[in-house]
Write a protein that holds these residues in place. Structure first.
Motif, PDB file in Angstrom:
ATOM      1  N   CYS A  31       0.818  -1.216   0.000  1.00  0.00           N
ATOM      2  CA  CYS A  31       0.000   0.000   0.000  1.00  0.00           C
ATOM      3  C   CYS A  31       0.849   1.262   0.000  1.00  0.00           C
ATOM      4  O   CYS A  31       0.369   2.334  -0.366  1.00  0.00           O
ATOM      5  N   PRO A  33       3.285   3.806  -1.518  1.00  0.00           N
ATOM      6  CA  PRO A  33       3.622   4.105  -2.916  1.00  0.00           C
ATOM      7  C   PRO A  33       5.039   3.683  -3.285  1.00  0.00           C
ATOM      8  O   PRO A  33       6.007   4.084  -2.645  1.00  0.00           O
ATOM      9  N   GLN A 140      -1.514   8.860   0.117  1.00  0.00           N
ATOM     10  CA  GLN A 140      -1.558   7.847  -0.933  1.00  0.00           C
ATOM     11  C   GLN A 140      -1.615   6.452  -0.329  1.00  0.00           C
ATOM     12  O   GLN A 140      -2.336   5.572  -0.815  1.00  0.00           O
ATOM     13  N   PHE A 141      -0.853   6.237   0.736  1.00  0.00           N
ATOM     14  CA  PHE A 141      -0.876   4.947   1.431  1.00  0.00           C
ATOM     15  C   PHE A 141      -2.282   4.641   1.939  1.00  0.00           C
ATOM     16  O   PHE A 141      -2.787   3.525   1.768  1.00  0.00           O
ATOM     17  N   ASP A 143      -5.120   5.765   0.858  1.00  0.00           N
ATOM     18  CA  ASP A 143      -6.035   5.512  -0.254  1.00  0.00           C
ATOM     19  C   ASP A 143      -5.844   4.093  -0.798  1.00  0.00           C
ATOM     20  O   ASP A 143      -6.824   3.384  -1.078  1.00  0.00           O
ATOM     21  N   ASN A 144      -4.586   3.661  -0.935  1.00  0.00           N
ATOM     22  CA  ASN A 144      -4.316   2.290  -1.371  1.00  0.00           C
ATOM     23  C   ASN A 144      -4.814   1.281  -0.342  1.00  0.00           C
ATOM     24  O   ASN A 144      -5.323   0.207  -0.701  1.00  0.00           O
ATOM     25  N   VAL A 147      -8.588   0.834  -0.729  1.00  0.00           N
ATOM     26  CA  VAL A 147      -8.927  -0.003  -1.884  1.00  0.00           C
ATOM     27  C   VAL A 147      -8.694  -1.473  -1.562  1.00  0.00           C
ATOM     28  O   VAL A 147      -9.524  -2.340  -1.889  1.00  0.00           O
ATOM     29  N   ALA A 148      -7.568  -1.777  -0.909  1.00  0.00           N
ATOM     30  CA  ALA A 148      -7.267  -3.162  -0.558  1.00  0.00           C
ATOM     31  C   ALA A 148      -8.264  -3.710   0.450  1.00  0.00           C
ATOM     32  O   ALA A 148      -8.711  -4.861   0.337  1.00  0.00           O
ATOM     33  N   VAL A 174      -2.005  -6.449  -3.472  1.00  0.00           N
ATOM     34  CA  VAL A 174      -2.053  -5.163  -4.159  1.00  0.00           C
ATOM     35  C   VAL A 174      -0.825  -5.052  -5.041  1.00  0.00           C
ATOM     36  O   VAL A 174       0.301  -5.191  -4.574  1.00  0.00           O
ATOM     37  N   ARG A 177       2.980  -0.136  -7.149  1.00  0.00           N
ATOM     38  CA  ARG A 177       3.052   0.896  -8.175  1.00  0.00           C
ATOM     39  C   ARG A 177       4.231   1.809  -7.897  1.00  0.00           C
ATOM     40  O   ARG A 177       4.547   2.093  -6.751  1.00  0.00           O
TER      41      ARG A 177
END
Length: 202
Positions: A31, A33, A140-141, A143-144, A147-148, A174, A177
Motif C-alpha cells: 500500500c 507508494p 496515498q498509502f 487511499d491504497n 482499496v485493498a 495489491v 506501483r
C-alpha cells in the motif's frame, strides 16, 4: 532530521476487513507508494525496495523492514523501515498503526503515527518540504489501504469480532506501483498555493 506525523483516515469498511490488511505486512508494504517486499529473512525481518519515477527515469532504493509488534486484540501493528540510495542519502520510518471502530456501523478508522528520519542530501530539503511530502505519501498509502480493504469479504453475521491471524481470510494482493516523484511534488506545490492564496490551485 526527524519529523512526526499523527494521522487518522476514516475507512468505509468494517474493522475486521481493515485488520486483514493491516495484519499482513506484505499487504501493508504494497500500500505504500512504490514499495514492495522482495524477501523474508525470518518471521520479523524482510527485504524490500522502493521504485521512484522522476519523469522517464525510474530509480530503485533497497531497504530493510522489521516487524516490531503485532497485537491482534488491539488491531495494532508497528514496523520499522530503513533504506538508502547510492548517493549517500538514507531514510527510516517507524510506523505504529491501529484500527478503531468508525462512527457508523460497518466503518472503521486507520490511525497511524509515523516518525520519519532522513540523513544526507534528503535532509537538505528541510522540514518545510519534508513534512508535506511525507504527508502526501501517507495520504496515498491510506487511499491504497482503503482499496485493498474494500476487496476483503465483509465478516459474516452481526457483531462479528476480530478474527485470529490463522482464521481470517488472506489479504488480497495489491500490485506495487512506482512512486511518481513529480506527481507527489505537484501535490505539495498545489497545497502550498492553496495555503498562500486561500484557494486550490488548478
Amino acid at each position: 532530521m526527524e519529523v512526526q506525523l499523527d494521522k487518522r483516515y476514516p475507512l468505509p469498511v468494517s474493522p475486521e476487513q481493515a485488520w486483514v490488511i493491516l495484519s499482513d505486512i506484505r499487504a501493508v508494504a504494497a500500500c505504500m507508494p512504490g514499495a514492495q517486499i522482495t524477501e523474508q529473512s525470518d518471521e520479523t525481518h524482510f527485504k524490500g525496495l522502493v521504485k521512484s519515477k522522476v519523469g522517464p527515469a525510474v530509480m530503485t532504493f533497497n531497504g530493510d523492514i522489521e516487524l516490531l509488534g503485532r497485537d491482534v486484540s488491539q488491531r495494532r501493528l508497528e514496523i520499522l523501515g530503513k533504506g538508502a540510495d547510492k548517493a549517500g542519502s538514507s531514510a527510516s520510518m517507524n510506523l505504529a498503526a491501529r484500527i478503531e471502530n468508525g462512527d457508523t456501523r460497518g466503518s472503521s478508522v486507520l490511525i497511524g503515527l509515523a516518525t520519519i528520519t532522513v540523513n544526507g542530501k534528503l535532509a537538505q530539503f528541510g522540514g518545510r518540504l519534508l513534512v508535506p511530502v511525507a504527508d502526501a505519501m501517507l495520504a496515498q498509502f491510506a487511499d491504497n489501504f482503503r482499496v485493498a480493504a474494500e476487496a476483503v469479504p465483509p465478516p459474516a453475521g452481526v457483531g462479528a469480532t476480530a478474527a485470529s491471524s490463522s482464521g481470517q481470510p488472506p489479504a488480497p494482493r495489491v500490485a506495487p506501483r512506482e512512486l511518481n516523484a513529480l506527481g507527489l511534488m505537484w501535490m505539495v506545490i498545489k497545497g502550498w498555493f492553496a495555503g498562500l492564496f486561500g484557494k486550490k490551485a488548478a
